[in-house]
Design an enzyme around this catalytic site. Structure first.
Site, PDB file in Angstrom:
ATOM      1  N   ASN A   1       0.881  -1.168   0.000  1.00  0.00           N
ATOM      2  CA  ASN A   1       0.000   0.000   0.000  1.00  0.00           C
ATOM      3  C   ASN A   1       0.916   1.214   0.000  1.00  0.00           C
ATOM      4  O   ASN A   1       1.477   1.589   1.026  1.00  0.00           O
ATOM      5  CB  ASN A   1      -0.922  -0.002   1.226  1.00  0.00           C
TER       6      ASN A   1
ATOM      7  N   ASP B   1       2.403   4.221   5.724  1.00  0.00           N
ATOM      8  CA  ASP B   1       2.227   3.557   7.018  1.00  0.00           C
ATOM      9  C   ASP B   1       2.219   2.039   6.882  1.00  0.00           C
ATOM     10  O   ASP B   1       2.270   1.314   7.874  1.00  0.00           O
ATOM     11  CB  ASP B   1       0.979   4.059   7.750  1.00  0.00           C
ATOM     12  N   HIS B   2       2.169   1.536   5.654  1.00  0.00           N
ATOM     13  CA  HIS B   2       2.320   0.113   5.368  1.00  0.00           C
ATOM     14  C   HIS B   2       3.733  -0.154   4.865  1.00  0.00           C
ATOM     15  O   HIS B   2       4.373   0.732   4.288  1.00  0.00           O
ATOM     16  CB  HIS B   2       1.349  -0.329   4.271  1.00  0.00           C
TER      17      HIS B   2
ATOM     18  N   ASP C   1      -3.830  -4.983   0.464  1.00  0.00           N
ATOM     19  CA  ASP C   1      -4.179  -4.402   1.758  1.00  0.00           C
ATOM     20  C   ASP C   1      -5.625  -4.804   2.026  1.00  0.00           C
ATOM     21  O   ASP C   1      -6.552  -4.194   1.508  1.00  0.00           O
ATOM     22  CB  ASP C   1      -4.022  -2.884   1.712  1.00  0.00           C
TER      23      ASP C   1
ATOM     24  N   GLU D   1      -3.892   1.768  -3.022  1.00  0.00           N
ATOM     25  CA  GLU D   1      -4.071   3.169  -2.634  1.00  0.00           C
ATOM     26  C   GLU D   1      -3.139   4.074  -3.448  1.00  0.00           C
ATOM     27  O   GLU D   1      -2.426   4.905  -2.915  1.00  0.00           O
ATOM     28  CB  GLU D   1      -3.875   3.365  -1.121  1.00  0.00           C
TER      29      GLU D   1
ATOM     30  N   TYR E   1      -7.714  -3.963  -2.627  1.00  0.00           N
ATOM     31  CA  TYR E   1      -7.647  -2.936  -1.587  1.00  0.00           C
ATOM     32  C   TYR E   1      -9.021  -2.876  -0.926  1.00  0.00           C
ATOM     33  O   TYR E   1      -9.968  -2.305  -1.462  1.00  0.00           O
ATOM     34  CB  TYR E   1      -7.258  -1.582  -2.190  1.00  0.00           C
TER      35      TYR E   1
END
Length: 269
Positions: A10, A259-260, A156, A37, A112
């Site tokens: 992601n 953040d992934h 994700d 994303e 996703y």
């Protein structure tokens, strides 16, 4: 023996973080990279920039500002049509391709799943209802297709299903991504076609395994309050071909990081 390295990440905006792909390629050297994303409409997708990272074959499905999926490949691929319009929203959350691979094509699905907002209540939170409905549709789709040979599903999925997929099972039971209803839903999807959990193939269920750390933590590494939201599943016939995995935790510390973090499995084909 020939191998196929499939990574998933992601990226949280492909245009903002495309320089980080150089670091990813250096660290993982993937044959295929699935992104989620991407936050980029198709007409603005940076094809030339991404081809320069060694991926001449690219499929993408995006929209302005949010969602979006893409598959970057060193091997020829074919986009598979007939994608459902998940929840009737047309919101670019799934891309299916057939990738040229040793021994024959591999069918690859990049997902996703909706995050689901903050309140784990279907009635009070439409985002949570959307998430549950999406997973229910994906489960029915997977069950109808059955256990198709040489298939891989990545992405994700926004649910951490196992006790040690979160930093505190007890404290996370009421938090979106680890609630019992979500765990039951994702487990049902996985079992619908006998999908094999490729990351847990290498890391026993009693060991912590995370792929996401919140932006809200002042020091994500010291707190280490992670969750395993990113997944790689393989069809039963490929379980025995799993040769290696990487969860690239250092990527969470990159400048302007997602953040992934990227995850990769290598298949000996």
């Amino acid at each position: 023996m020939p191998s196929l390295r499939i990574a998933t990440w992601n990226i949280n905006s492909v245009r903002l973080r495309r320089p980080l792909l150089a670091e990813l390629v250096k660290a993982l050297d993937p044959d295929i990279l699935c992104l989620q994303e991407t936050k980029c409409p198709d007409e603005l997708f940076p094809l030339d920039d991404l081809r320069a990272f060694g991926f001449p074959h690219i499929a993408h499905k995006g929209m302005k500002g949010y969602n979006g999926v893409a598959v970057l490949s060193r091997r020829p691929l074919q986009v598979l049509d007939g994608d459902p319009d998940w929840c009737g929203k047309g919101d670019c959350r799934h891309l299916a391709v057939a990738v040229d691979a040793p021994g024959g094509p591999v069918e690859l699905h990049d997902f996703y799943v909706p995050a689901g907002g903050d309140t784990p209540d279907r009635e009070a939170n439409p985002k949570f209802a959307h998430k549950l409905d999406f997973v229910a549709e994906a489960t029915a789709w997977s069950a109808a297709r059955g256990a198709k040979a040489r298939s891989v599903l990545v992405g994700d999925l926004n649910i951490a299903p196992l006790e040690h997929d979160v930093w505190s099972h007890r404290q996370m039971l009421g938090v979106v991504s680890h609630t019992p209803v979500e765990v039951e839903a994702l487990t049902g999807w996985q079992h619908s076609a006998g999908w094999h959990d490729a990351l847990r193939h290498f890391v026993p269920a009693d060991q912590k395994l995370y792929t996401w750390w919140s932006y809200r933590a002042k020091d994500w590494e010291a707190a280490d309050r992670g969750r395993r939201l990113d997944h790689v599943w393989v069809s039963p016939d490929l379980a025995g071909a799993l040769a290696r995995h990487v969860v690239l935790k250092p990527a969470r510390g990159w400048a302007q990081a997602s953040d992934h973090v990227p995850c990769m499995v290598e298949l000996a084909l």
